[in-house]
Design a protein around this motif. Structure first.
Motif: not given
Length: 183
Positions: A60-68, A71-85
């Motif tokens: 998985s990947i998670g991220a936040v943005v820092i601007e000015d 932390v800008d909570f309107s710019q968040l990223f989160e994905r879990t990656l499918h890993r069958a193996e």
């Protein structure tokens, strides 16, 4: 920070839509082009199937943005990656991603493209960055035949410089969390 150069590598490579998305990417902004406060920063964190740099995978990947400067909570990223193996290992106790979450995850190439678009031309920050940096680079190479051309900086190295009053040297993330009384 270490710079990554874009390069084509062996591997499945991106599909047509992903090739177009890759072609539309902007070059990263040089750090000297703007002041740190005016820079958009992406703070990322990866969860992996283990700590082996050559065998384990990004889950998985998670991220936040820092601007000015905040932390800008309107710019968040989160994905879990499918890993069958991927078989559950001891790391599941740390990241909490069980087999059902990983099975329901996104296509890794799509998730990585989404992350690259989220990052845009911003530099990346991570705590103990060399591990995340290596794992992200390998995932991008394996899934897209591509590597980032972004500055990647280690917060573990930067934090003592920004907060000398903390008197924390070679501290772990838990030490910094305790120092700032974060949950």
């Amino acid at each position: 920070g270490i710079l990554f150069k874009a390069r084509r590598t062996k591997g499945p490579g991106p599909g047509r839509a992903q090739q177009q998305r890759l072609a539309q990417r902007r070059k990263p902004t040089a750090l000297s082009d703007v002041t740190p406060r005016n820079q958009r920063w992406v703070v990322g964190d990866l969860e992996t199937s283990g700590l082996n740099l050559n065998r384990d995978q990004v889950l998985s990947i998670g991220a936040v943005v820092i601007e000015d400067g905040a932390v800008d909570f309107s710019q968040l990223f989160e994905r879990t990656l499918h890993r069958a193996e991927t078989k559950p290992g001891p790391s599941v106790l740390i990241h909490g991603l069980g087999p059902s979450a990983i099975a329901a995850g996104c296509d890794p190439a799509e998730a990585l493209m989404d992350f690259m678009e989220f990052v845009g031309d911003s530099p990346l920050l991570a705590f103990h960055a060399p591990f995340d940096q290596h794992m992200l680079c390998r995932a991008l190479k394996d899934s897209l035949g591509y590597r980032l051309n972004h500055v990647f900086m280690d917060v573990a190295d930067i934090a003592p410089l920004l907060c000398p009053e903390a008197t924390l040297r070679e501290a772990g993330l838990d030490d910094w969390i305790e120092h700032f009384k974060l949950q």
